[in-house]
Scaffold this motif. Sequence first.
Motif, PDB file in Angstrom:
ATOM      1  N   GLY A   1       4.026 -44.347  53.886  1.00 21.81           N
ATOM      2  CA  GLY A   1       3.033 -43.748  52.996  1.00 21.81           C
ATOM      3  C   GLY A   1       3.701 -43.076  51.815  1.00 21.81           C
ATOM      4  N   LYS A   2       2.874 -42.583  50.902  1.00 22.70           N
ATOM      5  CA  LYS A   2       3.404 -41.837  49.767  1.00 22.70           C
ATOM      6  C   LYS A   2       4.027 -40.545  50.295  1.00 22.70           C
ATOM      7  CE  LYS A   2       0.739 -43.361  45.829  1.00 22.70           C
ATOM      8  NZ  LYS A   2       0.606 -44.722  46.325  1.00 22.70           N
ATOM      9  N   PRO A   3       5.066 -40.033  49.627  1.00 22.55           N
ATOM     10  CA  PRO A   3       5.772 -38.867  50.164  1.00 22.55           C
ATOM     11  C   PRO A   3       4.853 -37.701  50.497  1.00 22.55           C
ATOM     12  CG  PRO A   3       6.894 -39.703  48.224  1.00 22.55           C
ATOM     13  CD  PRO A   3       5.658 -40.518  48.386  1.00 22.55           C
ATOM     14  N   ASP A   4       3.876 -37.420  49.638  1.00 24.04           N
ATOM     15  CA  ASP A   4       2.991 -36.288  49.892  1.00 24.04           C
ATOM     16  C   ASP A   4       2.289 -36.425  51.233  1.00 24.04           C
ATOM     17  OD1 ASP A   4       3.741 -35.383  47.516  1.00 24.04           O
ATOM     18  OD2 ASP A   4       1.913 -35.977  46.411  1.00 24.04           O
ATOM     19  N   GLU A   5       1.691 -37.627  51.435  1.00 30.82           N
ATOM     20  CA  GLU A   5       0.975 -37.850  52.698  1.00 30.82           C
ATOM     21  C   GLU A   5       1.946 -37.853  53.864  1.00 30.82           C
ATOM     22  OE1 GLU A   5      -0.744 -41.671  52.248  1.00 30.82           O
ATOM     23  OE2 GLU A   5      -1.533 -41.225  50.239  1.00 30.82           O
ATOM     24  N   PHE A   6       3.067 -38.552  53.644  1.00 32.95           N
ATOM     25  CA  PHE A   6       4.029 -38.744  54.724  1.00 32.95           C
ATOM     26  C   PHE A   6       4.551 -37.408  55.242  1.00 32.95           C
ATOM     27  CE2 PHE A   6       8.315 -39.366  56.393  1.00 32.95           C
ATOM     28  CZ  PHE A   6       8.115 -40.391  57.293  1.00 32.95           C
ATOM     29  N   PHE A   7       4.959 -36.538  54.293  1.00 35.39           N
ATOM     30  CA  PHE A   7       5.522 -35.257  54.736  1.00 35.39           C
ATOM     31  C   PHE A   7       4.411 -34.265  55.060  1.00 35.39           C
ATOM     32  CE2 PHE A   7       9.077 -36.961  52.211  1.00 35.39           C
ATOM     33  CZ  PHE A   7      10.040 -36.962  53.205  1.00 35.39           C
ATOM     34  N   GLY A   8       3.309 -34.343  54.318  1.00 38.06           N
ATOM     35  CA  GLY A   8       2.251 -33.363  54.483  1.00 38.06           C
ATOM     36  C   GLY A   8       1.399 -33.616  55.709  1.00 38.06           C
ATOM     37  N   ASN A   9       1.177 -34.908  56.001  1.00 40.97           N
ATOM     38  CA  ASN A   9       0.230 -35.190  57.071  1.00 40.97           C
ATOM     39  C   ASN A   9       0.640 -36.440  57.843  1.00 40.97           C
ATOM     40  OD1 ASN A   9      -2.008 -35.198  58.663  1.00 40.97           O
ATOM     41  ND2 ASN A   9      -3.320 -36.204  57.126  1.00 40.97           N
ATOM     42  N   PRO A  10       1.775 -36.344  58.555  1.00 41.41           N
ATOM     43  CA  PRO A  10       2.217 -37.525  59.295  1.00 41.41           C
ATOM     44  C   PRO A  10       1.221 -37.908  60.389  1.00 41.41           C
ATOM     45  CG  PRO A  10       3.582 -35.621  59.812  1.00 41.41           C
ATOM     46  CD  PRO A  10       2.662 -35.188  58.724  1.00 41.41           C
ATOM     47  N   GLN A  11       0.975 -39.213  60.532  1.00 48.24           N
ATOM     48  CA  GLN A  11      -0.061 -39.692  61.443  1.00 48.24           C
ATOM     49  C   GLN A  11       0.417 -39.786  62.888  1.00 48.24           C
ATOM     50  OE1 GLN A  11      -3.287 -40.311  60.294  1.00 48.24           O
ATOM     51  NE2 GLN A  11      -2.360 -39.267  58.547  1.00 48.24           N
ATOM     52  N   HIS A  12       1.675 -40.146  63.065  1.00 49.06           N
ATOM     53  CA  HIS A  12       2.144 -40.428  64.416  1.00 49.06           C
ATOM     54  C   HIS A  12       2.940 -39.277  65.012  1.00 49.06           C
ATOM     55  CE1 HIS A  12       1.077 -44.463  63.122  1.00 49.06           C
ATOM     56  NE2 HIS A  12       1.057 -44.808  64.412  1.00 49.06           N
ATOM     57  N   GLU A  13       2.820 -39.173  66.309  1.00 48.27           N
ATOM     58  CA  GLU A  13       3.523 -38.132  67.049  1.00 48.27           C
ATOM     59  C   GLU A  13       5.030 -38.232  66.820  1.00 48.27           C
ATOM     60  OE1 GLU A  13       4.291 -34.935  69.102  1.00 48.27           O
ATOM     61  OE2 GLU A  13       2.312 -35.598  68.438  1.00 48.27           O
ATOM     62  N   ARG A  14       5.565 -39.481  66.887  1.00 48.98           N
ATOM     63  CA  ARG A  14       7.007 -39.699  66.765  1.00 48.98           C
ATOM     64  C   ARG A  14       7.513 -39.250  65.388  1.00 48.98           C
ATOM     65  NH1 ARG A  14      11.280 -39.117  67.023  1.00 48.98           N
ATOM     66  NH2 ARG A  14      13.054 -40.379  67.659  1.00 48.98           N
ATOM     67  N   THR A  15       6.694 -39.528  64.349  1.00 52.42           N
ATOM     68  CA  THR A  15       7.067 -39.117  62.992  1.00 52.42           C
ATOM     69  C   THR A  15       7.121 -37.598  62.900  1.00 52.42           C
ATOM     70  OG1 THR A  15       5.699 -40.971  62.325  1.00 52.42           O
ATOM     71  CG2 THR A  15       6.594 -39.610  60.580  1.00 52.42           C
ATOM     72  N   ARG A  16       6.105 -36.957  63.473  1.00 51.52           N
ATOM     73  CA  ARG A  16       6.060 -35.480  63.413  1.00 51.52           C
ATOM     74  C   ARG A  16       7.285 -34.883  64.094  1.00 51.52           C
ATOM     75  NH1 ARG A  16       0.340 -36.010  63.572  1.00 51.52           N
ATOM     76  NH2 ARG A  16       0.273 -36.181  65.835  1.00 51.52           N
TER      77      ARG A  16
END
Lengths: 247, 324
Positions: free
Chosen positions: A223-238
Amino acid sequence: MSAEKIIDVRNVSKWYGAFRVLTDVNLTVERGERIVICGPSGSGKSTLIRCFNRLEAHQQGDIVVNGITLHDKMRNVGEVRKNVGMVFQHFNLFPHMTVLMNCMVGPMWIKGVPEAEARRTALQFLERVRIPEQANKYPVQLSGGQQQRVAIARSLCMQPAVMLFDEPTSALDPEMVSEVLETMTGLAREGMTMVCVTHEMAFARAVADRVIFMNAGQVVEQGKPDEFFGNPQHERTRLFLSQILKH
Amino acid sequence: MLYPDTVESEVLVHKPWFVMATFAAILAVFLAIDLTGTSMGEFMRPVIGEPAESGLYGRFAIAFVIAVLFCMNVVLIGFATLKVQIAIVWLELLLLFLAFFKTFNLSLPFMAEKLPFLITQGLFTTIYVSAISIIIASAIAILGAVAKLSTNGFAYAVASFYTSFFRGLPLLMQVYLIYLGLPQLGFIIDAVPAGILALSLCYGAYMTEIFRSGIQSIDRGQWEASRSIGFGFGLTMRKIILPQALPVIIPPTGNQFISMLKDSSLVSVIGVWELMFLARTLGQKTFQHMEMLISAAMLYWGLSICLELVQARIERHYARSKIR
């Protein structure tokens, strides 16, 4: 408007023996795009970008780079490689050549550029990475950060359509990381198409058009950096982001 | 470099225990050997009287003088700088050798008479045979090394069979096999080409292994960097890998060259008029073997020194990219 695809990866899988390192990876890189790939070690991110210039072979799916499909019978792998620059974690400069020669040999031997012109181009790119004064030294005489900037200049001299960065700052002293990142940021500003495997999240946030998170050989999230860092969708990413941003 | 520690200790040869120990050892050795009958005995005549009748006293006096001279020499050299030390010790050892040769009562006129032919025929043939063999062996070695490292089973099998066979047989036997064996197949081969063939094949096998290890010593990253720029196998090998492997390859290859120079004497068995052959035959008629053997020895040694110097030069040349 549909932008031109420089790299198109469709359902790619790769095995080392029985071990599956990449699983159904799909990814496109358009001209001018800056992409950062991150993920835990062993997640296949380096392997993936090494497939883009076929330093590694994939066993399933298609990779099309600059309009050329990569496969094990291809005769024109050189056509792909001269248009794809690669910067390695350990620089891999040619130690028996001066910095200037390191930058000149590619254009001279691959593109048949005359020596004088190759020298001019090399000096111009060394200028751009801000080390023209080291041109006549040998790589061992340079610091790690300087060597990596030479490696970037060496790739740029081929005037590639896309640059691949394989953890370019992981082998550097903390002090030298910023000089390399600044060089890369500068490149990004000038519109270079880039795919970077890196753990430098500040760089990703500032430069990337898209951040891709890989785990266990799969693309988990992008995703775009803002979304990716601001609101990660997956548990593993978080989990990954919380680990890496803690420091 | 052995990279000595930065803590300077006293020079070894200036430590009293070392000097004493050396003195005792030399004294013991020369007490054990009776030198009263030699020129050393003659030299000591003013002190010990008639050498042959001086007995134990004469022996002791000679051993004592030699031990004192040796220790003084060692201690004094210890004060000189490194280069001067090396030069003096070389010179002294050389003088000792000359003294040794002098005891043979060599006929210098005979040597002077035969030397020109020894050089124009013998030395020339030796150099000619070795130089051609070295060039062929190097070419074989590069091919062999690439074949041994390749994933092509056929190439690997041929190369490994070759190195195994030619490293496994004595060179002398290979010389015979080629000179006497090939005519059985219908190829009549002259002595000189047979010798060159045997030397090339044998040394090619050893050098294959040297080149292989040299190529293997280069980091995989160099291959990847070269490929990622777009260089094919040939360019990568010629311009990236081999130039970096050379500093690794050169010292053992220099060894092989020097060794080859002397092993070329083995082809004398099939009647090639090289240095060794002439050294044995020229002195035979007049029973002046020693004269010719020593002349040939000096010529071999001189050539080897030349090769050593060349090797040192090349090594210095390749040290450039390692400066810090």
